[in-house]
Design an enzyme around this catalytic site. Structure first.
Site, PDB file in Angstrom:
ATOM      1  N   GLU A 121       0.825  -1.216   0.000  1.00 47.56           N
ATOM      2  CA  GLU A 121       0.000   0.000   0.000  1.00 47.56           C
ATOM      3  C   GLU A 121       0.858   1.264   0.000  1.00 47.56           C
ATOM      4  O   GLU A 121       0.534   2.257  -0.659  1.00 47.56           O
ATOM      5  CB  GLU A 121      -0.932  -0.004   1.220  1.00 47.56           C
ATOM      6  N   LYS A 196       4.841   4.222 -10.149  1.00 45.70           N
ATOM      7  CA  LYS A 196       3.568   4.075  -9.414  1.00 45.70           C
ATOM      8  C   LYS A 196       2.410   3.825 -10.382  1.00 45.70           C
ATOM      9  O   LYS A 196       1.530   3.001 -10.112  1.00 45.70           O
ATOM     10  CB  LYS A 196       3.320   5.327  -8.579  1.00 45.70           C
TER      11      LYS A 196
END
Ligand code: NAP
Ligand code: HSE
Length: 338
Positions: A121, A196
């Site tokens: 996460e 990302k």
């Protein structure tokens, strides 16, 4: 992982830098977690962690020998990946903030990810949730497009340029605040945002997306002039580095580049990270802090608590999502940095 009774989960860490030292501090208030060993380059460097003489080592074997779980907050795509691979091969779960390694060496993580043994996460948008929603509830809202502000360093620099600070000073401040990568060209060149976005795109639409394809479609803010930033401000807009996943001609197009965001645009609110997801279920906006020691460590801790409670990590997409035909897609105005 063997853990008799209620004994604490033994944490082996790679790295005790910006993120690792914040995590060590947060873990002090969590009796269910115990930091047993942590790999660093220099054991003599002063650090704010308890019992550094017992915990710090320069030997990865010592970390692996004592850990129930490996936490990778070291960075890079060589040693960090080698030690992670050994941990995964030994059956350990891994919690990682290393988006460069995930984007460029997904193959290393994939088998264990399928088993729910990889938690990441913190790798995208730090402590602001992105992985869990994209790999979870949003899969039910078939994607039309995704746009995201993913690099805190660039967000910070652009905000400072708006206020008249020089580029060099703004970057130095971002480094001092712990936002930038060890090599800040990853930030300003757009590559960190691209790492990302690659992870998000693999979880949302294209499980086998190649990092090199995203890299080729990446432009950073390093060639942006203050004049271009101020021009956008004249009508209340802003320049932001945005990563987008959009359907084009039957394929998903994944790109990172500086864009003009008009006044009031959901991604222009000023938070250092923001994700705008449009799916058949409507529009979802997630914003918050996207970089920094405690901001990132909080997400690593969240993953550790999920692991300790028996929750599996996010699972990869099982097959590609067919891009929608004729969807009305938002065209963001690209800033010409050629
Ligand atoms: P950092 O401050 O540079 O810390 C890196 C740590 O790893 C240091 O403790 C360093 O040891 C250790 N290390 C590096 N190379 C090593 C080697 N070859 N052998 C042994 N130890 C080594 O980095 P960070 O900002 O904490 O980031 C760590 C990871 O989290 C990176 O993958 C980064 O992309 C990711 N991340 C960072 C942020 C953020 O806001 N900073 C946010 C999300 C994700 P020494 O202390 O002895 O030098
Ligand atoms: N260097 C990264 C950024 C850290 O500025 O966003 C958080 O991933």
């Amino acid at each position: 992982m063997t853990r008799p009774g209620d004994s604490p989960l033994r944490i082996g860490m790679l790295g005790v830098g910006t993120v690792g030292s914040a995590l060590a501090t947060l873990m002090q208030d969590r009796p269910e977690l115990r930091l047993v060993k942590a790999l660093v380059r220099d054991v003599a460097k002063p650090r704010k962690i308890a019992h550094p003489e017992a915990v710090l080592t320069t030997d990865p074997d010592e970390v692996l020998a004592e850990a129930d779980v490996l936490v990778e907050v070291m960075g890079g795509t060589s040693l960090a990946v080698d030690v992670t691979r050994r941990a995964l091969d030994a059956g350990l779960p891994v919690v990682t903030a290393n988006k460069a390694a995930l984007a460029e060496r997904w193959d290393v993580y994939l088998p264990a990810m399928r088993e729910g043994r990889v938690y990441f996460e913190s790798s995208v948008m730090a402590g602001t949730p992105s992985i869990e929603p994209v790999a979870g509830i949003l899969r039910g809202s078939s994607p039309l497009e995704l746009h995201a502000v993913l690099n805190g360093t660039c967000s910070y620099i652009l905000q400072q340029l708006e206020g008249g600070t020089s580029y060099a000073h703004a970057l130095a401040e971002a480094q001092r605040l712990g936002y930038a990568e060890a090599d800040p060209t990853l930030d300003v060149g757009g590559f960190d945002a691209a790492h990302k976005l690659t992870i998000l795109a693999r979880l949302a639409v294209t499980p086998d997306l190649a990092w090199e394809d995203v890299k080729r479609a990446t432009h950073g803010i390093d060639r942006l002039t203050p004049g271009l930033v101020h021009e956008a401000m004249e009508d209340g807009g802003r320049v932001q580095l945005v990563g987008s996943i959009t359907p084009r001609e039957g394929a998903w197009h994944v790109t990172v580049r500086p864009v003009y965001l008009p006044a009031g645009h959901p991604l222009a609110a000023g938070e250092s990270a923001a994700l705008l997801y449009r799916g058949v279920g409507g529009e979802v906006l997630i914003t918050g802090p996207g970089a920094g020691g405690v901001e990132t460590a909080s997400a690593v801790l969240g993953d550790l608590l999920a692991l300790a409670s028996g929750r599996p990590g996010p699972t990869p997409l099982s097959r590609p999502v067919v891009p929608p035909a004729n969807a009305a897609i938002e065209e963001l105005g690209e800033v010409d940095v050629a």
